[in-house]
Design a protein around this motif. Structure first.
Motif, short mmCIF file in Angstrom:
data_model
loop_
_atom_site.label_atom_id
_atom_site.label_comp_id
_atom_site.label_asym_id
_atom_site.label_seq_id
_atom_site.Cartn_x
_atom_site.Cartn_y
_atom_site.Cartn_z
N GLY A 147 0.79 -1.22 0.00
CA GLY A 147 0.00 0.00 0.00
C GLY A 147 0.83 1.27 0.00
N ARG A 148 2.14 1.15 0.23
CA ARG A 148 3.01 2.32 0.21
C ARG A 148 3.69 2.43 -1.15
NH1 ARG A 148 6.69 1.86 5.53
NH2 ARG A 148 7.06 4.07 5.11
N THR A 149 4.04 3.65 -1.53
CA THR A 149 4.78 3.86 -2.78
C THR A 149 6.28 3.77 -2.50
OG1 THR A 149 4.96 6.26 -2.51
CG2 THR A 149 2.96 5.41 -3.61
N LEU A 150 7.05 3.57 -3.56
CA LEU A 150 8.50 3.57 -3.39
C LEU A 150 8.99 4.90 -2.85
CD1 LEU A 150 9.74 1.68 -6.59
CD2 LEU A 150 9.58 0.81 -4.25
N ASN A 151 8.37 5.99 -3.28
CA ASN A 151 8.73 7.30 -2.75
C ASN A 151 8.60 7.33 -1.24
OD1 ASN A 151 9.65 8.91 -4.84
ND2 ASN A 151 7.62 9.57 -5.45
N GLU A 152 7.49 6.82 -0.74
CA GLU A 152 7.24 6.84 0.70
C GLU A 152 8.25 5.97 1.44
OE1 GLU A 152 2.38 7.54 0.52
OE2 GLU A 152 3.22 5.51 0.66
N CYS A 200 13.38 5.84 4.71
CA CYS A 200 14.79 5.52 4.89
C CYS A 200 15.61 6.77 5.21
CB CYS A 200 15.36 4.85 3.65
SG CYS A 200 14.69 3.21 3.29
N TRP A 201 15.26 7.87 4.58
CA TRP A 201 16.02 9.11 4.74
C TRP A 201 15.49 9.98 5.88
CZ3 TRP A 201 20.55 10.57 2.94
CH2 TRP A 201 21.07 9.98 1.79
N TRP A 223 15.77 11.29 -5.26
CA TRP A 223 15.32 10.00 -5.80
C TRP A 223 13.97 10.12 -6.50
CZ3 TRP A 223 14.65 11.15 -0.61
CH2 TRP A 223 13.33 11.15 -0.16
N ARG A 224 13.19 11.14 -6.18
CA ARG A 224 11.82 11.22 -6.69
C ARG A 224 11.79 11.29 -8.22
NH1 ARG A 224 8.90 12.03 -2.04
NH2 ARG A 224 10.03 13.09 -0.36
N ALA A 225 12.66 12.15 -8.76
CA ALA A 225 12.72 12.26 -10.23
C ALA A 225 13.20 10.96 -10.84
CB ALA A 225 13.63 13.41 -10.64
N ALA A 226 14.15 10.28 -10.17
CA ALA A 226 14.66 9.01 -10.70
C ALA A 226 13.56 7.96 -10.76
CB ALA A 226 15.82 8.51 -9.83
N ILE A 227 12.77 7.86 -9.69
CA ILE A 227 11.67 6.88 -9.68
C ILE A 227 10.61 7.26 -10.69
CG2 ILE A 227 9.80 5.95 -8.27
CD1 ILE A 227 11.64 6.06 -5.89
N SER A 228 10.30 8.55 -10.77
CA SER A 228 9.30 9.01 -11.74
C SER A 228 9.70 8.63 -13.15
CB SER A 228 9.14 10.52 -11.61
OG SER A 228 8.26 11.02 -12.59
N ASN A 229 11.00 8.80 -13.47
CA ASN A 229 11.49 8.41 -14.79
C ASN A 229 11.47 6.90 -14.94
OD1 ASN A 229 12.07 9.99 -16.96
ND2 ASN A 229 14.19 10.38 -16.41
N GLY A 230 11.88 6.18 -13.88
CA GLY A 230 11.94 4.73 -13.96
C GLY A 230 10.59 4.09 -14.19
N LEU A 231 9.53 4.72 -13.69
CA LEU A 231 8.19 4.19 -13.90
C LEU A 231 7.73 4.35 -15.35
CD1 LEU A 231 6.52 5.48 -10.62
CD2 LEU A 231 6.82 3.10 -11.26
#
Length: 435
Positions: free
Chosen positions: A174-179, A184-185, A194-202
């Motif tokens: 139920g959690r997103t990778l961003n969350e 962790c941080w 990391w947010r832009a990296a995950i957004s691009n990776g999706l």
């Protein structure tokens, strides 16, 4: 590099979009299918357009308003993909699933091609599609997660929990990778890089991207999309390789700095800290080739042998250092090159400076030397003077001739009694003499 019209038409017939880029990553040509896949480029893309500008337009139409502050990062990553792509990857654009390929041309350019694949539905995920994937997770050695169409975790394996230091029993589904990465941080976020990296990776199937975690740890993530809007992510720890890469880059930078320092030493006079004869010769050759005013000043210390013989070489060396400091202090232009050519002789290359201004500078040098407290170097040293020769003209010039004429003016100054300035004109101009 330019594909023929026939090949463009052939790719159109196959339903393959193509766009060519030269070695400088500028657009060369494209076909009709390319404009069908990317209608935002219709009437806007042009021959010579930088690939980065094309990506900027691409992302302006794809990113949500909250993602736009990261658009430059997206563009930079897209340019890197363009330069380094060796394997196809997939993404969805205007409702079409496209497979993007890239071929490097012998001249260093690239041809990018896009093939339309079957469009997959992003409807609610059917249980019969999810369960087999979940059953497979424990057998995957790397971290693995399954995300639904809303980018929330449906399932994760134990390796994933270990990679992200998630306590057993802490909620993941139920959690997103961003969350999860934000957790962790906690309290030490690197501004959400990391947010832009995950957004691009999706968006891109099969394109690895990196995420940094606390403690100088790095993970490499790869996304795959499947029927029903599912995303399957693998997460691998690349900390050792990343640190080795960083150490290698640091070593390369240290080597670059060391080489630069050695090059500087090779072109620096050890006594005065000025440029040496080697740098003077190279600097003069560079300056005379330019279409600009140029003056050359040659300076020789008067009766320097007598100073050495009477007061010793230590005092002589101190005199040379003092003269070098005065000369360098009076030569203001950043384009000037001040050098100790050898012994008691100095040379100054004055790029962009006419003779009249150079003459004023020579006068200022003599005045400053006359005001020096020479007795501080030795009680019996009352003063040190110099003879100066000048020559100049409008570039491009013959460097050998310019140097010879400036030397000639210097010798005239010596013959005419020393402690004076002489100006020699280039052939065709009258000789001007100033005391």
């Amino acid at each position: 590099m330019k594909l023929s019209r026939y090949l463009h038409d052939s790719l159109d017939a196959l339903g393959i979009g193509a766009c060519e880029y030269d070695a400088d990553m500028r657009a060369v040509g494209w076909n009709s299918t390319f404009l069908q896949f990317f209608p935002e480029d219709e009437g806007v893309i042009y021959v010579g357009e930088p690939y980065g500008d094309n990506l900027l337009r691409f992302y302006h139409g794809r990113l949500a308003p909250e993602e736009l502050p990261d658009i430059e990062r997206h563009v930079a990553e897209g340019v890197a993909r363009h330069e380094n792509q060796t394997q196809p990857f997939e993404f969805i654009h205007h409702g079409r699933r496209l497979r993007a390929s890239s071929l490097r041309a012998p001249d260093g350019g690239r041809v990018r091609m896009w093939q339309r694949l079957d469009v997959e539905s992003h409807a609610e995920t059917a249980p019969e599609l999810v369960l087999p994937l979940i059953d497979a997770l424990p057998f995957i050695p790397d971290g693995a997660t399954i995300l639904d169409a809303r980018e929330s975790v449906l399932a994760a394996n134990d390796a994933f929990r270990r990679l992200y230091d998630l306590p057993r029993g802490s909620p993941v589904v139920g959690r997103t990778l961003n969350e999860i990465i934000a957790w962790c941080w906690r309290g030490a976020s690197p501004a959400g890089a990391w947010r832009a990296a995950i957004s691009n990776g999706l968006r891109y199937d099969g394109v690895p991207f990196e995420v940094e975690l606390p403690g100088q740890r790095w993970l490499r993530l790869i996304a795959r999309h499947s029927t029903g809007g599912l995303s399957f992510f693998t997460h691998a720890d690349i900390t050792v390789a990343k640190r080795q890469q960083m150490e290698l880059l640091e070593a390369q930078e240290a080597l670059r700095r060391a080489n630069a320092a050695l090059a500087e030493l090779a072109e620096t006079d050890g006594l005065t800290g000025l440029a040496n004869r080697r740098r003077f010769v190279a600097g003069l050759a560079e300056a005379v080739a330019l279409p600009q005013p140029l003056s050359l000043m040659m300076i020789d210390v008067d009766h320097f042998k007598t100073i050495n013989d009477r007061f010793g070489h230590l005092v002589g060396d101190a005199c040379l250092r003092a003269i070098a400091e005065v000369v360098a202090g009076q030569v203001r232009p950043a384009s000037a090159l001040v050098a100790r050519i050898g012994g008691e002789e100095f040379g100054i290359v004055l790029g962009g400076m006419r003779l009249e201004t150079a003459h004023d500078m020579a006068i200022a040098i003599r005045r400053s030397l006359a005001l020096m407290p020479w007795h501080t170097l030795h009680a019996d040293l009352s003063g040190v003077t110099v003879s100066i020769g000048l020559c100049g003209g409008e570039g491009p010039l013959d460097g050998t001739n310019l140097h010879a004429r400036a030397d000639e003016a210097l010798y005239v100054a010596k013959r005419n009694g020393r402690d004076r300035i002489e100006i020699s004109s280039l052939p065709g101009a009258p000789l001007c003499i100033a005391g």
